[in-house]
Design an enzyme around this catalytic site. Structure first.
Site, PDB file in Angstrom:
ATOM      1  N   CYS A  80       1.127  -1.271  -0.320  1.00  0.00           N
ATOM      2  CA  CYS A  80       0.190   0.173  -0.031  1.00  0.00           C
ATOM      3  C   CYS A  80       0.894   0.984  -0.183  1.00  0.00           C
ATOM      4  CB  CYS A  80      -0.955  -0.214   1.127  1.00  0.00           C
ATOM      5  SG  CYS A  80      -2.846   0.843   0.568  1.00  0.00           S
ATOM      6  N   HIS A 169      -4.080  -5.153   0.724  1.00  0.00           N
ATOM      7  CA  HIS A 169      -2.864  -5.655   1.853  1.00  0.00           C
ATOM      8  C   HIS A 169      -3.575  -7.159   1.768  1.00  0.00           C
ATOM      9  CE1 HIS A 169      -2.158  -2.183   4.072  1.00  0.00           C
ATOM     10  NE2 HIS A 169      -3.637  -1.324   3.036  1.00  0.00           N
ATOM     11  N   GLU A 171      -2.164  -9.196   4.550  1.00  0.00           N
ATOM     12  CA  GLU A 171      -1.796  -9.883   5.696  1.00  0.00           C
ATOM     13  C   GLU A 171      -3.462  -9.607   6.096  1.00  0.00           C
ATOM     14  OE1 GLU A 171      -1.204  -4.403   5.936  1.00  0.00           O
ATOM     15  OE2 GLU A 171      -0.894  -6.938   4.548  1.00  0.00           O
TER      16      GLU A 171
END
Length: 511
Positions: A80, A169, A171
């Site tokens: 990001c 993202h 994660e």
């Protein structure tokens, strides 16, 4: 011996800890450092990850990092803000998007790449950005898009220690194949071979503690919680009877907790001193109703009692603490310590007062990792599986001013709630539970008599680390049984309510 690791540079994203957690789940060791921390690349550092950020790379005061010591020396992954920063500082173009892209998006992989090994050409990812990459730098190529943006992922053309950049993202769980993408980066691209396991951590930590402490004495304040318990066992394995544990009863523990926890500790072979300091704490708390003042009073008295007891242990050189990794990260965060929601019950100032060196065996572990280490060491599940309990104890679960009678009411109601959770096989299915005595009395009827008694609120939540929490959907029949038993067995309570607030906006504890 230097163990291989991934360095995550933190630019202030709410998701930075999630990146570290995902890598640890992949059994890869990683450390989070603030974006401006200077490091030297050595053979132990296998890759660098740049986190997201609430800032814009277009801002005059945007967070800056010098990538020249790392770029093409180790693989780099920008996430990001990290992806936008790499674009902006290598000749690309980042502009404010026409509309903020936030939420689920469909990733379209446009080029075969090892980063996307075993991943479908189309998969769901999570976006959270206001800026967008309009042009990528020279010597880079686009490898994925979405329906809304042309640059969802790009990489350096060079395959020697490549640079990968993701606008999404990986994660977060909403990125369906995010964990696989991170796996491909750390294993396939960065070449991480070692396995970060509980067993390896225990073996290495005990060895390090032996070397660090030698034959010197260590003092540890036990709380009955998971962190201090696991820290104590690691130290005990390393230095045996040179570890001196102090367990203080502040008069604000759960019903019979002081005696039962003390007994549990003694069966493990730990060298534990139990100190009943309830009178000191409760006398200082008399008439105190403000929650912040309660916490600070308890912290002050704890230091006074702990200091007095510690001085009885001659020749102590170390103070051990159950600090875990989120505490470490917070203390060196991009923004500095977070805004005070509520003060914590740490032992700040004790090392200086006692002239002791600090040892923190768990400082690189997340909470779930602490539990796994405890189980690896064979600590009883009853100790490892204990719910978190606030340091100030029932002082912040008895709202308003404290009296022995109110604390007793809360203890009795809490014991019924916790015991019923255990007997109905629900205790291990929730993260934290407890009873809160409200400073509210209401009319009730018992038999033919009118009552005017206190109200108990039951709080039960599910969480991973306490940062966010959902209220637990306990069966209505079970809640009815808890309510009935509390009202029938605890004289002074005639009403029970159930808290169905999430965190945020509410906190887990009421004070």
């Amino acid at each position: 011996m230097q163990h291989e690791k991934i360095i995550i540079f933190d630019f202030g994203s709410q998701y930075t800890q999630l990146i570290a957690r995902r890598l640890r789940e992949l059994e890869v060791y990683c450390e989070i450092l603030p974006y401006n921390k200077a490091i030297t690349i050595d053979t132990s550092i296998k890759a660098i990850i740049l986190s997201g950020s609430p800032f814009s790379v277009r801002d005059k005061n945007a967070l800056q990092i010098d990538l020249s010591p790392f770029i093409h020396k180790v693989p780099i992954l920008g996430v990001c803000y990290g992806a936008q920063y790499i674009a902006a500082h290598n000749g690309g173009k980042v502009e404010q998007s026409d509309k903020r892209e936030y939420g689920k998006a469909s990733l379209n992989i446009s080029k075969d790449d090892i980063l996307f090994k075993n991943i479908d050409k189309e998969s769901q990812v999570w976006m959270s950005h206001g800026d967008t990459i309009k042009e990528i730098p020279n010597d880079f190529e686009i490898i994925a898009t979405t329906n809304d943006i042309p640059v969802a992922a790009y990489r350096s053309v060079s395959s020697i220690n490549p640079v990968y950049c993701l606008q999404f993202h990986p994660e977060v769980t909403h990125s369906v194949n995010g964990k696989e993408i991170l796996h491909n980066f750390v294993r396939e691209i960065a070449g991480c071979k070692e396995r970060w396991s509980s067993a390896a951590f225990v073996e290495q930590t005990i060895s390090d503690l032996k070397k660090k402490i030698g034959n010197e004495k260590v003092i540890l304040g036990l709380s009955g919680g998971v962190d201090s318990t696991v820290a104590a066992h690691l130290l005990h394995e390393a230095i045996g009877k040179n570890l001196h544990c102090i367990f203080i009863d502040n008069g604000l523990l759960r019903k019979d907790e002081f005696s039962s926890v003390l007994e549990n500790y003694k069966t493990t072979g730990l060298n534990v001193i139990g100190v009943d300091a309830s009178e000191e704490f409760l006398s200082e708390l008399k008439g105190v109703s403000d929650p912040e003042k309660k916490r600070k009073t308890i912290g002050r008295v704890f230091i006074e009692v702990f200091e007095k007891e510690s001085k009885k242990i001659e020749g102590a050189a170390w103070l051990a603490q159950g600090t875990i990794y989120p505490d470490v990260i917070e203390s060196v965060s991009v923004h500095g310590p977070s805004v005070t929601i509520k003060s914590h019950h740490n032992v700040g100032g004790l090392p200086e007062k006692l002239n002791l060196k600090i040892v923190e065996p768990l400082r690189m572990l997340f909470k779930d990792e602490v539990r796994r280490v405890g189980l690896e060491m064979g600590i009883e599940k009853t100790l490892i599986g204990r719910h978190p309990f606030p340091g100030p104890g029932l002082a912040i679960r008895v709202l308003g001013d404290l009296t022995r009678d109110k604390i007793a009411l809360c203890q009795e109601a809490d014991a019924i709630f916790i015991n019923l959770l255990r007997s109905h096989d629900l205790y291990d299915k929730v993260w934290q539970a407890g009873a809160i005595l409200l400073p509210v009395q209401s009319v009730g009827v018992m038999g033919d008599e009118r009552t005017y008694e206190f109200t108990i609120a039951l709080r039960c939540v599910n969480s991973v680390d306490g940062m966010t929490a959902e209220w637990s959907k306990l069966p209505h029949e079970f809640l009815g049984k808890v309510s009935s038993e509390i009202i029938n067995q605890v004289k002074g309570i005639n009403r029970v309510v159930y808290d169905i607030s999430t965190k945020p906006p509410a906190t887990i504890e009421w004070e």
